[in-house]
Scaffold this motif. Structure first.
Motif, PDB file in Angstrom:
ATOM      1  N   GLU A 133      -6.498  -1.146  -2.480  1.00 57.15           N
ATOM      2  CA  GLU A 133      -7.235   0.073  -2.097  1.00 57.15           C
ATOM      3  C   GLU A 133      -8.727  -0.082  -2.388  1.00 57.15           C
ATOM      4  N   LEU A 171       0.812  -1.222   0.000  1.00 59.16           N
ATOM      5  CA  LEU A 171       0.000   0.000   0.000  1.00 59.16           C
ATOM      6  C   LEU A 171       0.843   1.269   0.000  1.00 59.16           C
ATOM      7  N   ARG A 201      -1.520  -2.322  -5.675  1.00 55.44           N
ATOM      8  CA  ARG A 201      -1.937  -1.308  -4.698  1.00 55.44           C
ATOM      9  C   ARG A 201      -3.371  -0.859  -4.968  1.00 55.44           C
TER      10      ARG A 201
END
Lengths: 100, 191
Positions: B124, A78, B120
């Motif tokens: 998310e 992330l 990612r």
């Protein structure tokens, strides 16, 4: 998705070091806590073990290790720079020491 | 093959950002090298201590001509930190057959590659679907980046520590389920 947890759970996870394993919910909380990246420092600056880690039996500690591996991977995935919370914490300490 | 020693000159010159780039690739290998100690040593604490020592000794480190020499040094440092901790706690040292294996793995396979924007984005999207309190707990841990204890994060969110941890667990499980539905295996993709 499932309901969130309201703030009515018991406080005080923790079994005695070397004693019987803590009950299920407490054990799960200890593993989750020990798998986090935050570690305090002692007065001499050395990084201290997490209190929750001391309350876990060996199997729980190994679970915390595997949980930490996947959490650090998630954090890194992330992060725009690919850094986990461990890496961020270490860099923060390096920069704090350098900047006085 | 990725050679993290590419960052070594900048690290030796005191460039913390370069050390960050090295960390992004090296950390999973270093952590894995401590698995044999996980039942007796808090490996998160040992790893952080080892990483600080690697930073301190990097300016004096002389590469041996093979790839990832600083990573291999880090594996030895991490092992020594773990053994020191065993001695400090008066726990009998253990047979450590894993060291040579970890060193060999550091030479054989590439360390973790850089960030994956597609991965990612998928994470998310799953994160956006989390319910309120679990989402808050996850966001708090991520934002703290290992700099604050759970007790402080929980207090800031108006939760008890155990409640915070339960919400974090819920977030982690929901995220894993969502990623699994999208054929993203956390174990494989994020290792």
């Amino acid at each position: 998705m499932s309901d969130p947890v309201d703030d009515e759970a018991d406080e005080g996870a923790g079994g005695a070091e070397g004693g019987a394993p803590p009950p299920g919910d407490d054990r799960a909380a200890l593993i989750e806590a020990a798998a986090g990246a935050y570690r305090a420092r002692d007065p001499l600056g050395a990084i201290r073990s997490h209190p929750a880690w001391h309350d876990l039996d060996e199997a729980g500690r190994e679970e915390a290790f595997e949980r930490a591996r996947s959490l650090r991977a998630l954090e890194a995935a992330l992060d725009p720079d690919g850094l986990s919370a461990t890496a961020r914490a270490v860099l923060a300490r390096i920069r704090a020491a350098r900047d006085g | 093959m990725i050679d993290l020693d590419d960052h070594l000159p900048a690290i030796a010159a005191g460039d913390a950002a370069a050390f960050g780039r090295w960390l992004a690739g090296a950390e999973p290998r270093l952590r894995l090298s401590l698995r044999a100690y996980a039942a007796r040593v808090d490996t998160e604490a040992a790893l952080q201590e080892a990483l600080l020592r690697v930073w301190q000794v990097a300016p004096r480190h002389a590469p041996d001509g093979r790839p990832n020499s600083l990573l291999r040094l880090g594996i030895r440092v991490a092992r020594n930190v773990a053994i020191d901790e065993l001695r400090r706690c008066r726990v009998a040292p253990m047979d450590d057959a894993g060291l040579e294996q970890a060193l060999a793995a550091a030479e054989a396979g590439p360390p973790r590659a850089g960030p994956d924007p597609l991965l990612r984005r998928v994470i998310e999207e799953c994160r956006d679907k989390l319910p309120g309190k679990p989402a808050e707990a996850l966001a708090a841990r991520l934002a703290a980046a290992g700099a604050e204890p759970d007790e402080e994060l929980a207090a800031r969110l108006g939760m008890r520590t155990n409640t915070f941890l339960q919400n974090f667990t819920r977030a982690r499980k929901l995220l894993a389920e969502c990623l699994e539905r999208r054929n993203v295996d956390l174990g494989a993709e994020l290792a």
